[in-house]
Design an enzyme around this catalytic site. Structure first.
Site, PDB file in Angstrom:
ATOM      1  N   LYS B  42       0.907  -1.240   0.064  1.00  0.00           N
ATOM      2  CA  LYS B  42      -0.144   0.207  -0.014  1.00  0.00           C
ATOM      3  C   LYS B  42       0.978   1.302   0.090  1.00  0.00           C
ATOM      4  O   LYS B  42       1.792   1.068   0.788  1.00  0.00           O
ATOM      5  CB  LYS B  42      -0.896  -0.024   1.301  1.00  0.00           C
ATOM      6  CG  LYS B  42      -1.530   1.238   1.705  1.00  0.00           C
ATOM      7  CD  LYS B  42      -2.958   1.424   1.075  1.00  0.00           C
ATOM      8  CE  LYS B  42      -3.570   2.689   1.375  1.00  0.00           C
ATOM      9  NZ  LYS B  42      -4.411   3.383   0.322  1.00  0.00           N
ATOM     10  N   ALA B  67     -12.121   6.206  -2.829  1.00  0.00           N
ATOM     11  CA  ALA B  67     -11.316   7.505  -2.505  1.00  0.00           C
ATOM     12  C   ALA B  67     -10.683   7.487  -1.074  1.00  0.00           C
ATOM     13  O   ALA B  67     -11.240   7.992  -0.297  1.00  0.00           O
ATOM     14  CB  ALA B  67     -12.077   8.761  -2.783  1.00  0.00           C
ATOM     15  N   LEU B  70      -4.682   7.728   0.275  1.00  0.00           N
ATOM     16  CA  LEU B  70      -3.688   7.400   0.647  1.00  0.00           C
ATOM     17  C   LEU B  70      -3.206   7.186   2.108  1.00  0.00           C
ATOM     18  O   LEU B  70      -1.968   7.810   2.666  1.00  0.00           O
ATOM     19  CB  LEU B  70      -2.371   8.207  -0.122  1.00  0.00           C
ATOM     20  CG  LEU B  70      -2.217   8.191  -1.604  1.00  0.00           C
ATOM     21  CD1 LEU B  70      -1.059   9.275  -1.957  1.00  0.00           C
ATOM     22  CD2 LEU B  70      -2.193   6.792  -2.163  1.00  0.00           C
ATOM     23  N   CYS B 127      -2.412   8.328  -8.498  1.00  0.00           N
ATOM     24  CA  CYS B 127      -3.545   8.236  -7.632  1.00  0.00           C
ATOM     25  C   CYS B 127      -4.421   9.319  -7.899  1.00  0.00           C
ATOM     26  O   CYS B 127      -3.881  10.455  -7.659  1.00  0.00           O
ATOM     27  CB  CYS B 127      -2.985   8.276  -6.033  1.00  0.00           C
ATOM     28  SG  CYS B 127      -4.509   8.315  -4.871  1.00  0.00           S
TER      29      CYS B 127
END
Lengths: 268, 285
Positions: B42, B67, B70, B127
């Site tokens: 990740k 969404a 991060l 992203c």
């Protein structure tokens, strides 16, 4: 945590939009605790794509062997619609048990303890499992069941069977207290004795849980809530099911840190 | 079945994709981790990031929007808390990194370069869920500049992850290769949205999110094919792979390896199945 193919032993409609499914899953049944959940793959194809989370409603079986888990679900969309059409004898993918369940009082021996279970709609599901566990520990419990109308009151008999006193609230007043279950909780707390230390366990829609948490804060009662959030995986990988908590800048995950949280911890 | 990407030797071409596999520990017991070709972790950033408000995910027809924003605990936590477990698995660990500036990307690359447990770095410049004027991966010059600067900071295998939200993905891939990246991976998610018609509100708090899952597979496959025939470096293909057959399509389109993403959420053991299927297919060829 296991991903198993479980055979459907029962899939019955229990009232207008509610179904109960019994799954043969000995591995899951043995390790499950009240408040934990499973992720069920409702269809066989690509749509719906994601699994659906369901609280473990009860553990059952024949004799001493606890080999089945039961889920209670409401017809709300594509996934549950497919699930409701599943035939007895077929198999579905079930991943679980997931998450952290309710924290039960250790023992009622040293001082009197009691539990108040507060359910809103299909949120009653995990509280039946909890009531059975509390009964095993000989902890007295009262269940407050909230529903839209008398037709959608769920599990009152299940609670009574475990020796739990039941109070009912309906939005339209067609059965029991007229109004929200949070109003019923206030009423019950006014009339109740204060001889035992009480813990409130609640599961239902978010606005209801927020109100319950507020009441418990005011009355200085410990309150544990089971939260539901949109999630993809159910085991901490997608980070979709974030829950805002007070004591840190970030989030906790409903699937891994919850779904049961101490209500005082949540940034409502 | 063995392949190489840069300096990394993989025993098979199937990797777990970033953001869908946590830091591998989440999958312990659900999949035999040592069977994987590689694990892409990740995305991490220099400092912890809390992530976006809820709701962060929603299902769409044969796909899902996310969404997450991060969410991660930062690089130091990664090295102390996650890397020791990851390095013991025995498969190459590729660390996905992101940042708000070239400096942050470089700082991360430099920090990870010292870590023996890290086999490679994947640059997440694609992203769609972080607030910024356009993505780095939407601009060939910005992609070149970033990849070149990071290349100077690390001797580890460097993979650049591309965004499909562009007019011409080939020119971005070429820019990344020119900058010295060892491979490109594609595609990240497609920018999308969904609205709840009862409330009239977007179904994600972030309004828009990244679409993944089988719904995007044909477009992802087309992009992989376009890139693979136009660059010499290895292409790692992904986008909606659910089965071995899907993975094989990407390999036939020119990908040297594949990454499995969203499928891990639905079937945590899926990578093992895909590896078996790809192995079988390779034998019959």
């Amino acid at each position: 945590m296991k991903d198993v193919k479980a055979k459907i032993l029962e899939n019955e409609k229990i009232s207008a939009d509610y179904y109960k499914m019994t799954l043969d899953a000995p591995g899951l049944a043995r390790s499950a605790a009240p408040g934990q959940f499973v992720q069920v793959r409702c269809g066989d194809g690509l749509d719906p794509l994601l699994r659906r989370p369901f609280s473990i409603h009860r553990i059952s079986g024949t004799g001493d062997r606890l080999s089945c888990i039961e889920i209670l679900y409401e017809l709300v969309g594509k996934g549950t619609e497919i699930l409701s059409r599943k035939q007895k004898g077929t198999c579905i993918d079930v991943l679980g048990p997931l998450g952290n369940g309710f924290i039960l009082p250790l023992s009622a021996k040293r001082y009197p303890l009691s539990a108040i279970l507060v359910a809103g709609g299909v949120g009653v599901a995990p509280l039946v499992f909890l009531a059975e566990e509390l009964a095993r520990k000989k902890i007295k419990a009262v269940a407050l069941i909230g529903a839209r109308t008398k037709k959608s009151v769920l599990c009152d008999k299940d609670f009574k069977d475990t020796g739990v006193e039941v109070h009912i609230a309906t939005d339209d007043g067609s059965r029991g207290y007229k109004g929200f279950v949070s109003g019923l909780l206030q009423k019950v707390l006014r009339t109740t004795n204060h001889e035992s230390r009480k813990t409130v366990y609640a599961c239902g829609p978010q606005p209801m849980l927020k109100r319950i948490a507020g009441i418990c804060r005011e009355k200085r009662l410990e309150c544990q809530v089971s939260l539901e959030e949109e999630m993809a995986c159910g085991f901490g990988a997608c980070m979709g099911c974030a829950v805002k908590v007070k004591d840190q800048a970030g989030y906790k995950l409903a699937c891994k840190d919850g779904p049961v949280f101490n209500a005082a911890e949540i940034a409502w | 079945m063995g392949i190489s990407i840069g300096k990394i030797k993989l025993k098979n071409p199937v990797m777990a994709a970033s953001g869908t596999f946590g830091y591998a520990k989440e999958f312990e017991g659900l999949v035999d981790l040592k069977k994987l070709g590689a694990i892409v972790t990740k995305t991490i950033t220099i400092k912890p990031r809390p992530g976006n408000p809820m709701p962060r995910v929603c299902e769409t027809a044969s796909g899902m929007l996310n969404a997450i924003g991060l969410q991660n605990e930062g690089v130091e936590d990664f090295i102390e808390e996650k890397l020791p477990y990851l390095s013991k698995i025995g498969v190459p660990i590729i660390v996905s990194i992101s940042g708000d500036s070239i400096k942050e990307f470089c700082g991360l690359a430099k920090r990870l370069d010292k870590e023996k447990g890290v086999a490679g770095i994947e640059l997440n410049i694609s992203c769609p869920n972080i607030k910024r004027q356009g993505l780095i991966a939407q601009d060939k010059n910005a992609t070149y500049e970033l990849a070149k600067k990071v290349r100077e900071k690390t001797s580890k295998t460097l993979i650049t992850k591309l965004s499909p939200n562009v007019t011409d993905i080939v020119e971005i891939a070429k820019a990344a290769c020119k900058a010295g990246t060892d491979a490109v991976s594609l595609v990240n998610t497609f920018l999308g949205m969904a609205i709840d018609i009862e409330t009239g509100k977007p179904r994600l708090a972030n309004i828009t999110g990244g679409l993944s899952g089988p719904a995007i597979k044909p477009i992802a496959l087309r992009m992989v094919w376009e890139v693979a025939r136009n660059i010499k470096k290895p292409v790692i293909g992904m986008g909606g792979i659910m089965t071995a057959d899907d993975a094989i399509e990407f390999l036939l389109a020119g990908a040297k390896a594949v990454q499995v993403g969203t499928a891990n959420f639905i079937e945590p053991g899926v990578c093992e199945k895909i590896i078996k299927g790809v192995e079988k297919w390779k034998k019959t060829r």
